[in-house]
Scaffold this motif. Structure first.
Motif, PDB file in Angstrom:
ATOM      1  N   ALA A  97       0.925  -1.090  -0.043  1.00 26.84           N
ATOM      2  CA  ALA A  97       0.106   0.049  -0.113  1.00 26.84           C
ATOM      3  C   ALA A  97       0.768   1.284  -0.092  1.00 26.84           C
ATOM      4  CB  ALA A  97      -0.851   0.053   1.299  1.00 26.84           C
ATOM      5  N   PHE A  98       2.154   1.066   0.483  1.00 29.92           N
ATOM      6  CA  PHE A  98       3.199   2.300   0.372  1.00 29.92           C
ATOM      7  C   PHE A  98       4.058   2.226  -0.614  1.00 29.92           C
ATOM      8  CE2 PHE A  98       1.243   1.879   4.674  1.00 29.92           C
ATOM      9  CZ  PHE A  98       1.300   3.432   5.135  1.00 29.92           C
ATOM     10  N   VAL A  99       4.540   1.007  -0.772  1.00 35.99           N
ATOM     11  CA  VAL A  99       5.354   0.839  -1.936  1.00 35.99           C
ATOM     12  C   VAL A  99       4.567  -0.316  -2.885  1.00 35.99           C
ATOM     13  CG1 VAL A  99       7.869   0.066  -2.737  1.00 35.99           C
ATOM     14  CG2 VAL A  99       7.817   1.010  -0.363  1.00 35.99           C
ATOM     15  N   PRO A 100       4.190   0.255  -3.940  1.00 35.01           N
ATOM     16  CA  PRO A 100       3.329  -0.567  -4.757  1.00 35.01           C
ATOM     17  C   PRO A 100       4.291  -1.726  -5.519  1.00 35.01           C
ATOM     18  CG  PRO A 100       3.779   1.542  -5.785  1.00 35.01           C
ATOM     19  CD  PRO A 100       4.157   1.791  -4.493  1.00 35.01           C
ATOM     20  N   PRO A 101       3.404  -2.725  -5.775  1.00 33.93           N
ATOM     21  CA  PRO A 101       4.181  -3.835  -6.444  1.00 33.93           C
ATOM     22  C   PRO A 101       4.424  -3.759  -7.941  1.00 33.93           C
ATOM     23  CG  PRO A 101       1.774  -4.413  -6.145  1.00 33.93           C
ATOM     24  CD  PRO A 101       2.103  -3.074  -5.493  1.00 33.93           C
ATOM     25  N   HIS A 102       4.426  -2.447  -8.475  1.00 34.53           N
ATOM     26  CA  HIS A 102       4.724  -2.215  -9.837  1.00 34.53           C
ATOM     27  C   HIS A 102       5.071  -0.993 -10.222  1.00 34.53           C
ATOM     28  CE1 HIS A 102       0.944   0.239 -10.041  1.00 34.53           C
ATOM     29  NE2 HIS A 102       0.627  -0.644  -9.118  1.00 34.53           N
ATOM     30  N   ALA A 103       5.639  -0.432 -11.185  1.00 38.56           N
ATOM     31  CA  ALA A 103       5.963   0.601 -11.980  1.00 38.56           C
ATOM     32  C   ALA A 103       6.123   0.529 -13.421  1.00 38.56           C
ATOM     33  CB  ALA A 103       7.346   1.291 -11.422  1.00 38.56           C
ATOM     34  N   THR A 104       5.569   1.564 -13.763  1.00 39.44           N
ATOM     35  CA  THR A 104       5.414   1.550 -15.361  1.00 39.44           C
ATOM     36  C   THR A 104       6.371   2.771 -15.914  1.00 39.44           C
ATOM     37  OG1 THR A 104       3.503   0.715 -15.759  1.00 39.44           O
ATOM     38  CG2 THR A 104       4.189   2.084 -17.533  1.00 39.44           C
ATOM     39  N   LEU A 105       7.313   2.556 -16.559  1.00 41.54           N
ATOM     40  CA  LEU A 105       8.546   3.721 -16.969  1.00 41.54           C
ATOM     41  C   LEU A 105       8.596   3.843 -18.546  1.00 41.54           C
ATOM     42  CD1 LEU A 105      10.899   2.086 -14.408  1.00 41.54           C
ATOM     43  CD2 LEU A 105       9.612   3.986 -13.884  1.00 41.54           C
ATOM     44  N   PRO A 106       8.923   5.049 -18.889  1.00 43.25           N
ATOM     45  CA  PRO A 106       9.044   5.338 -20.343  1.00 43.25           C
ATOM     46  C   PRO A 106      10.484   4.778 -20.901  1.00 43.25           C
ATOM     47  CG  PRO A 106       9.588   7.426 -19.129  1.00 43.25           C
ATOM     48  CD  PRO A 106       8.784   6.276 -17.899  1.00 43.25           C
ATOM     49  N   VAL A 107      10.170   4.327 -22.072  1.00 43.95           N
ATOM     50  CA  VAL A 107      11.569   3.806 -22.780  1.00 43.95           C
ATOM     51  C   VAL A 107      11.774   4.769 -23.918  1.00 43.95           C
ATOM     52  CG1 VAL A 107      12.542   1.863 -23.962  1.00 43.95           C
ATOM     53  CG2 VAL A 107      11.121   1.663 -21.817  1.00 43.95           C
ATOM     54  N   VAL A 108      12.589   5.355 -24.074  1.00 40.21           N
ATOM     55  CA  VAL A 108      12.810   6.318 -25.337  1.00 40.21           C
ATOM     56  C   VAL A 108      14.078   5.785 -25.833  1.00 40.21           C
ATOM     57  CG1 VAL A 108      13.334   8.741 -26.191  1.00 40.21           C
ATOM     58  CG2 VAL A 108      11.700   8.197 -24.057  1.00 40.21           C
ATOM     59  N   ASP A 109      14.249   5.474 -27.254  1.00 37.72           N
ATOM     60  CA  ASP A 109      15.185   4.970 -28.116  1.00 37.72           C
ATOM     61  C   ASP A 109      15.752   3.723 -27.429  1.00 37.72           C
ATOM     62  OD1 ASP A 109      14.930   6.925 -29.972  1.00 37.72           O
ATOM     63  OD2 ASP A 109      16.328   8.399 -28.770  1.00 37.72           O
ATOM     64  N   GLY A 110      14.909   2.958 -26.898  1.00 40.04           N
ATOM     65  CA  GLY A 110      15.473   1.485 -26.061  1.00 40.04           C
ATOM     66  C   GLY A 110      15.925   1.869 -25.035  1.00 40.04           C
ATOM     67  N   ARG A 111      15.963   2.786 -24.275  1.00 40.43           N
ATOM     68  CA  ARG A 111      16.549   2.998 -22.846  1.00 40.43           C
ATOM     69  C   ARG A 111      15.387   3.625 -21.885  1.00 40.43           C
ATOM     70  NH1 ARG A 111      22.566   3.936 -22.806  1.00 40.43           N
ATOM     71  NH2 ARG A 111      21.975   4.819 -21.038  1.00 40.43           N
ATOM     72  N   LEU A 112      15.868   3.152 -20.639  1.00 48.08           N
ATOM     73  CA  LEU A 112      14.874   3.939 -19.775  1.00 48.08           C
ATOM     74  C   LEU A 112      15.055   5.388 -19.739  1.00 48.08           C
ATOM     75  CD1 LEU A 112      15.524   1.540 -16.668  1.00 48.08           C
ATOM     76  CD2 LEU A 112      13.360   2.053 -17.908  1.00 48.08           C
ATOM     77  N   ALA A 113      13.888   6.015 -19.474  1.00 47.04           N
ATOM     78  CA  ALA A 113      14.273   7.504 -19.678  1.00 47.04           C
ATOM     79  C   ALA A 113      13.878   7.739 -18.035  1.00 47.04           C
ATOM     80  CB  ALA A 113      12.894   8.142 -20.443  1.00 47.04           C
ATOM     81  N   LEU A 114      14.835   7.475 -17.335  1.00 48.56           N
ATOM     82  CA  LEU A 114      14.910   7.904 -15.693  1.00 48.56           C
ATOM     83  C   LEU A 114      15.599   9.250 -15.501  1.00 48.56           C
ATOM     84  CD1 LEU A 114      15.925   4.236 -14.217  1.00 48.56           C
ATOM     85  CD2 LEU A 114      13.448   5.454 -14.165  1.00 48.56           C
ATOM     86  N   GLY A 115      15.344   9.756 -14.302  1.00 47.97           N
ATOM     87  CA  GLY A 115      15.959  11.044 -13.994  1.00 47.97           C
ATOM     88  C   GLY A 115      17.415  10.637 -13.570  1.00 47.97           C
ATOM     89  N   THR A 116      18.362  11.538 -13.564  1.00 43.39           N
ATOM     90  CA  THR A 116      19.666  11.406 -13.088  1.00 43.39           C
ATOM     91  C   THR A 116      19.904  10.562 -12.241  1.00 43.39           C
ATOM     92  OG1 THR A 116      20.355  13.647 -14.051  1.00 43.39           O
ATOM     93  CG2 THR A 116      21.938  12.741 -12.762  1.00 43.39           C
ATOM     94  N   TRP A 117      19.121  10.793 -10.969  1.00 43.66           N
ATOM     95  CA  TRP A 117      19.495   9.964  -9.688  1.00 43.66           C
ATOM     96  C   TRP A 117      18.744   8.846  -9.474  1.00 43.66           C
ATOM     97  CZ3 TRP A 117      24.223  10.923  -8.887  1.00 43.66           C
ATOM     98  CH2 TRP A 117      24.792  12.138  -8.901  1.00 43.66           C
ATOM     99  N   GLN A 118      17.648   8.704 -10.287  1.00 42.26           N
ATOM    100  CA  GLN A 118      16.647   7.460 -10.129  1.00 42.26           C
ATOM    101  C   GLN A 118      17.171   6.270 -10.529  1.00 42.26           C
ATOM    102  OE1 GLN A 118      13.387   9.458 -12.721  1.00 42.26           O
ATOM    103  NE2 GLN A 118      12.262   9.958 -10.881  1.00 42.26           N
ATOM    104  N   SER A 119      16.588   5.125  -9.498  1.00 40.90           N
ATOM    105  CA  SER A 119      16.963   3.709  -9.949  1.00 40.90           C
ATOM    106  C   SER A 119      15.671   3.071  -9.649  1.00 40.90           C
ATOM    107  CB  SER A 119      18.033   3.277  -8.879  1.00 40.90           C
ATOM    108  OG  SER A 119      19.551   3.743  -9.140  1.00 40.90           O
ATOM    109  N   VAL A 120      15.667   1.853 -10.288  1.00 40.93           N
ATOM    110  CA  VAL A 120      14.628   0.788 -10.227  1.00 40.93           C
ATOM    111  C   VAL A 120      14.946   0.045  -9.015  1.00 40.93           C
ATOM    112  CG1 VAL A 120      12.930  -0.547 -11.326  1.00 40.93           C
ATOM    113  CG2 VAL A 120      13.973   1.289 -12.471  1.00 40.93           C
ATOM    114  N   CYS A 121      14.078  -0.105  -8.221  1.00 39.86           N
ATOM    115  CA  CYS A 121      14.500  -0.890  -7.004  1.00 39.86           C
ATOM    116  C   CYS A 121      13.346  -1.858  -6.433  1.00 39.86           C
ATOM    117  CB  CYS A 121      15.057  -0.080  -5.565  1.00 39.86           C
ATOM    118  SG  CYS A 121      16.336   1.030  -6.108  1.00 39.86           S
TER     119      CYS A 121
END
Length: 145
Positions: A97-121
């Motif tokens: 309920a606090f940390v959901p079991p999913h995330a949907t992230l944008p992919v641009v040119d085949g790469r994750l479009a994350l912010g500079t300090w963002q990681s998927v955990c």
């Protein structure tokens, strides 16, 4: 021609401690093959009732801060109605309920479009379940990159 939808399951050993596991590299590796330079979406899903997916900064203490915050919000004590397993295990069932079991992230040119300090955990507070699965699914346009 790459498929419009591709999926892969990661098996992650989280051990017997609460953990925040950076899976960004696994996501990027999957996208090199699945996305093949295309735009689309990466869905990250953990099919467990006691784990979640977070997009946060890691390595600078934020992962420890997240676990500390979860301890404050969801103490591992006997207040929980859900009482099987290790002491305080009921809190693990409230975690999604606090940390959901999913995330949907944008992919641009085949790469994750994350912010500079963002990681998927993967966030796992359940010390009784030492192995987790994470499903990575890429949905993108068909055709050549």
């Amino acid at each position: 021609m790459p498929d419009a939808f591709t999926t892969r399951v990661l098996n992650i050993a989280t051990g017997s401690d609460e953990r925040v596991v950076d899976i960004t590299g696994d996501c990027e590796s999957f996208l090199r093959e699945a996305a093949a330079g295309r735009d689309g979406l990466l869905n990250v899903f953990v099919p467990h009732a006691t784990a979640g997916i977070a997009v946060i900064e890691t390595g600078a203490g934020s992962d420890d801060d997240l676990l500390s915050t979860l301890h404050t919000l969801l103490p591992a004590d006997d207040r929980w109605q859900h009482r099987h397993g290790s002491p305080g295990h009921g809190r693990d069932h409230v975690l999604p309920a606090f940390v959901p079991p999913h995330a949907t992230l944008p992919v641009v040119d085949g790469r994750l479009a994350l912010g500079t300090w963002q990681s998927v955990c993967l966030v796992d507070t359940n010390v009784s379940n030492h192995n987790r699965q994470v499903r990575l699914s890429f949905l993108g346009g068909v055709g050549e990159a």
